[in-house]
Design an enzyme around this catalytic site. Structure first.
Site, PDB file in Angstrom:
ATOM      1  N   ASP A  47      35.354  47.044  38.893  1.00 28.51           N
ATOM      2  CA  ASP A  47      36.208  46.223  38.020  1.00 28.51           C
ATOM      3  C   ASP A  47      35.394  45.282  37.144  1.00 28.51           C
ATOM      4  O   ASP A  47      35.620  45.176  35.945  1.00 28.51           O
ATOM      5  CB  ASP A  47      37.243  45.437  38.846  1.00 28.51           C
ATOM      6  CG  ASP A  47      36.634  44.628  39.991  1.00 28.51           C
ATOM      7  OD1 ASP A  47      35.398  44.669  40.199  1.00 28.51           O
ATOM      8  OD2 ASP A  47      37.405  43.951  40.706  1.00 28.51           O
ATOM      9  N   ASP A  55      29.544  40.433  37.695  1.00 27.65           N
ATOM     10  CA  ASP A  55      29.432  38.998  37.488  1.00 27.65           C
ATOM     11  C   ASP A  55      27.953  38.606  37.680  1.00 27.65           C
ATOM     12  O   ASP A  55      27.160  38.730  36.757  1.00 27.65           O
ATOM     13  CB  ASP A  55      30.373  38.336  38.499  1.00 27.65           C
ATOM     14  CG  ASP A  55      30.570  36.849  38.290  1.00 27.65           C
ATOM     15  OD1 ASP A  55      30.599  36.411  37.141  1.00 27.65           O
ATOM     16  OD2 ASP A  55      30.721  36.131  39.299  1.00 27.65           O
ATOM     17  N   ARG A  59      46.875  41.546  41.064  1.00 27.37           N
ATOM     18  CA  ARG A  59      46.265  42.844  40.775  1.00 27.37           C
ATOM     19  C   ARG A  59      47.182  43.737  39.943  1.00 27.37           C
ATOM     20  O   ARG A  59      46.722  44.625  39.226  1.00 27.37           O
ATOM     21  CB  ARG A  59      45.934  43.586  42.076  1.00 27.37           C
ATOM     22  CG  ARG A  59      44.858  42.922  42.935  1.00 27.37           C
ATOM     23  CD  ARG A  59      44.432  43.886  44.036  1.00 27.37           C
ATOM     24  NE  ARG A  59      43.743  43.235  45.133  1.00 27.37           N
ATOM     25  CZ  ARG A  59      42.419  43.001  45.152  1.00 27.37           C
ATOM     26  NH1 ARG A  59      41.680  43.351  44.128  1.00 27.37           N
ATOM     27  NH2 ARG A  59      41.883  42.420  46.199  1.00 27.37           N
TER      28      ARG A  59
HETATM   29  P1  IMP Z   1      28.953  39.909  41.636  1.00 25.71           P
HETATM   30  O1  IMP Z   1      28.278  40.344  42.896  1.00 25.71           O
HETATM   31  O2  IMP Z   1      28.777  38.427  41.394  1.00 25.71           O
HETATM   32  O3  IMP Z   1      28.591  40.730  40.431  1.00 25.71           O
HETATM   33  O4  IMP Z   1      30.501  39.985  41.924  1.00 25.71           O
HETATM   34  C1  IMP Z   1      31.319  41.009  41.541  1.00 25.71           C
HETATM   35  C2  IMP Z   1      32.642  40.862  42.267  1.00 25.71           C
HETATM   36  O5  IMP Z   1      33.106  39.485  42.210  1.00 25.71           O
HETATM   37  C3  IMP Z   1      33.715  41.672  41.608  1.00 25.71           C
HETATM   38  O6  IMP Z   1      33.794  42.967  42.165  1.00 25.71           O
HETATM   39  C4  IMP Z   1      34.964  40.861  41.882  1.00 25.71           C
HETATM   40  O7  IMP Z   1      35.500  41.192  43.147  1.00 25.71           O
HETATM   41  C5  IMP Z   1      34.490  39.432  41.938  1.00 25.71           C
HETATM   42  N1  IMP Z   1      34.701  38.723  40.654  1.00 25.71           N
HETATM   43  C6  IMP Z   1      33.748  38.235  39.838  1.00 25.71           C
HETATM   44  N2  IMP Z   1      34.277  37.646  38.754  1.00 25.71           N
HETATM   45  C7  IMP Z   1      35.623  37.765  38.880  1.00 25.71           C
HETATM   46  C8  IMP Z   1      36.741  37.357  38.058  1.00 25.71           C
HETATM   47  O8  IMP Z   1      36.620  36.756  36.982  1.00 25.71           O
HETATM   48  N3  IMP Z   1      37.977  37.659  38.547  1.00 25.71           N
HETATM   49  C9  IMP Z   1      38.169  38.321  39.740  1.00 25.71           C
HETATM   50  N4  IMP Z   1      37.158  38.717  40.519  1.00 25.71           N
HETATM   51  C10 IMP Z   1      35.898  38.439  40.100  1.00 25.71           C
HETATM   52 MG    MG Z   2      35.556  43.803  43.209  1.00 29.21          MG
END
Ligand code: IMP
Ligand code: MG
Length: 192
Positions: free
Chosen positions: A103, A106, A168
């Site tokens: 999805d 980040d 969702r």
């Molecule tokens: P990362 O490991 O920081 O890249 O995190 C990715 C995960 O964080 C995604 O799969 C989401 O579950 C969650 N996430 C990060 N940003 C958002 C957002 O703006 N809305 C909802 N979920 C988010």
């Molecule tokens: Mg996720």
């Protein structure tokens, strides 16, 4: 306006914009993976709406599978990057072309962990298709092969993305009102 829409500061990406971009991604994937043994690996739960529309935009033979993960610790709007496998995928990925369907990227920590894990299972290739990308938040470099939309540093919900498991089902991407989650989180973790 529904109750859920009331919690949004704005709609960031409309249903029509999502569907138009997914059609383009599906066409690109169909072209790039023609003749290959393609396995789409959806990361649950956030990627599931994206996957279900994406497969209908792909016109070559492929299989799908799922992996459920959750990150330890962090806050309600931040992943810690320490990943726990809740459910591993069923398929043997040796000698196959794996395309991870996610999805949002980040910090990049979650997908770095998953990609490294999958590579130990000897696939032909592992690539990433993410609907959303927050480049300003990246902490670890993760190569993204297909990106739906680059978005600013705001916490978004809808189209698979949740806050505390809610929102969702929205058919578009919206920005959650800051007052719904900001309390109790450190300022550096608040969206700009
Ligand atoms: P990362 O490991 O920081 O890249 O995190 C990715 C995960 O964080 C995604 O799969 C989401 O579950 C969650 N996430 C990060 N940003 C958002 C957002 O703006 N809305 C909802 N979920 C988010
Ligand atoms: Mg996720």
């Amino acid at each position: 306006m529904t109750d859920l829409e009331n919690d949004l500061a704005k709609i960031l990406i409309t249903r029509e914009q999502l569907q138009a971009r997914i059609a383009e991604l599906g066409a690109a994937i169909s072209r790039d993976y023609a003749g290959k043994d393609l396995l789409l690996l959806c990361i649950l739960k956030g990627g599931v709406l994206f996957l279900s529309d994406l497969v209908r935009a792909i016109h070559i033979p492929h299989a799908i599978d799922f992996m459920a993960i959750s990150s330890y610790g962090g806050t309600r709007t931040e992943s810690s990057g320490v990943v726990r496998i809740i459910m591993d995928l069923n398929a043997n990925i040796a000698n196959r072309d794996v395309l991870i369907v996610e999805d949002i990227i980040d910090t990049g920590r979650t997908l770095t962990y998953i990609t490294e894990l999958l590579k130990t299972r000897n696939p032909t290739s592992v690539k990433i298709c993410t609907l959303l990308n927050k480049p300003s938040r990246r902490e670890v470099t993760v190569p993204l092969d297909y990106i739906g939309f680059d978005i600013p540093n705001e916490f978004v919900v809808g189209y698979g993305l949740d806050f505390n498991e809610v929102y969702r089902n929205l058919p578009y991407i919206g920005v959650l009102k800051v007052e719904l989650y900001a309390r109790g989180e450190s300022p550096e973790h608040s969206p700009a």
